[in-house]
Design an enzyme around this catalytic site. Structure first.
Site, PDB file in Angstrom:
ATOM      1  N   HIS A   1      37.221  47.434  38.911  1.00  0.00           N
ATOM      2  CA  HIS A   1      37.514  45.999  38.883  1.00  0.00           C
ATOM      3  C   HIS A   1      38.824  45.694  38.146  1.00  0.00           C
ATOM      4  O   HIS A   1      39.578  44.811  38.547  1.00  0.00           O
ATOM      5  CB  HIS A   1      36.337  45.248  38.248  1.00  0.00           C
ATOM      6  CG  HIS A   1      36.438  43.767  38.345  1.00  0.00           C
ATOM      7  ND1 HIS A   1      36.367  43.094  39.542  1.00  0.00           N
ATOM      8  CD2 HIS A   1      36.621  42.826  37.390  1.00  0.00           C
ATOM      9  CE1 HIS A   1      36.495  41.799  39.322  1.00  0.00           C
ATOM     10  NE2 HIS A   1      36.656  41.608  38.022  1.00  0.00           N
TER      11      HIS A   1
ATOM     12  N   ALA B   1      42.004  35.593  35.754  1.00  0.00           N
ATOM     13  CA  ALA B   1      43.325  35.997  36.239  1.00  0.00           C
ATOM     14  C   ALA B   1      43.462  35.896  37.752  1.00  0.00           C
ATOM     15  O   ALA B   1      44.552  35.607  38.254  1.00  0.00           O
ATOM     16  CB  ALA B   1      43.629  37.424  35.771  1.00  0.00           C
ATOM     17  N   LEU B   2      42.389  36.118  38.490  1.00  0.00           N
ATOM     18  CA  LEU B   2      42.485  36.030  39.943  1.00  0.00           C
ATOM     19  C   LEU B   2      42.735  34.605  40.426  1.00  0.00           C
ATOM     20  O   LEU B   2      43.260  34.398  41.516  1.00  0.00           O
ATOM     21  CB  LEU B   2      41.222  36.586  40.614  1.00  0.00           C
ATOM     22  CG  LEU B   2      41.110  38.100  40.641  1.00  0.00           C
ATOM     23  CD1 LEU B   2      39.769  38.529  41.230  1.00  0.00           C
ATOM     24  CD2 LEU B   2      42.250  38.728  41.424  1.00  0.00           C
TER      25      LEU B   2
ATOM     26  N   PHE C   1      39.177  33.488  30.820  1.00  0.00           N
ATOM     27  CA  PHE C   1      38.490  34.752  30.557  1.00  0.00           C
ATOM     28  C   PHE C   1      39.215  35.464  29.418  1.00  0.00           C
ATOM     29  O   PHE C   1      40.437  35.514  29.396  1.00  0.00           O
ATOM     30  CB  PHE C   1      38.451  35.614  31.821  1.00  0.00           C
ATOM     31  CG  PHE C   1      37.425  36.696  31.770  1.00  0.00           C
ATOM     32  CD1 PHE C   1      36.096  36.419  32.048  1.00  0.00           C
ATOM     33  CD2 PHE C   1      37.778  37.989  31.438  1.00  0.00           C
ATOM     34  CE1 PHE C   1      35.135  37.418  31.991  1.00  0.00           C
ATOM     35  CE2 PHE C   1      36.824  38.992  31.385  1.00  0.00           C
ATOM     36  CZ  PHE C   1      35.498  38.715  31.654  1.00  0.00           C
TER      37      PHE C   1
END
Length: 158
Positions: free
Chosen positions: A96, A64-65, A30
């Protein structure tokens, strides 16, 4: 000299000797333009510090999650002296940003502590794209240096 630069090690310092180290990198895709630049700067610095190309593993994840889970997978291999987390979270108009920034950061820290492996966290958290671009190269290099220094430190402590 800026305050953040004080205490920085010279590349000839033995704490930055990367020879014989094995480093795993997890890169979020991302904001790919930013994370690709982070990864390129990181890899170049690892090579400059003496880490052999064959001892650098790069894996990519969606965002990133997902970084902490991939770090955990690498840590479970027990073959890496240090790991590096690369990503870019840019503030938007919703909550978010805070969720992703906080949870990814907590996950990275947990993996480092649970597996006793140093992890250089270079998941950028910025207000806008311009801030991310301004940081992408330096933070990629910094992550490489942190990983090498901490791998050497932990080795000296064992």
């Amino acid at each position: 000299m800026q305050l953040a630069d004080q205490g920085a090690l010279d590349a000839t310092d033995p704490r930055l000797k990367g020879k014989n180290l094995s480093i795993g990198i997890v890169q979020a895709r991302f904001n790919a333009d930013i994370t690709n630049a982070l990864a390129q700067a990181c890899r170049s610095e690892l090579l400059a510090l003496g880490v052999a190309e064959k001892n650098i593993t790069l894996v990519q994840v969606p965002g990133a999650l997902e970084v902490p889970l991939a770090l955990q997978g690498l840590a479970e291999n027990l073959k890496y002296d240090a790991l590096i987390a690369l990503g870019c979270i840019i503030r938007g108009e919703t909550y978010h940003f805070e969720l992703v920034a906080n949870e990814s950061g907590a996950g990275v820290s947990r993996i480092a502590l649970d597996y006793k492996v140093p992890i250089a966290n270079a998941i950028l958290t910025t207000e806008n794209l311009e801030q991310a671009v301004a940081r992408q190269t330096d933070k990629g290099r910094d992550a490489a240096r942190v990983a090498v220094e901490m791998a050497n430190l932990l080795e000296s402590l064992s």
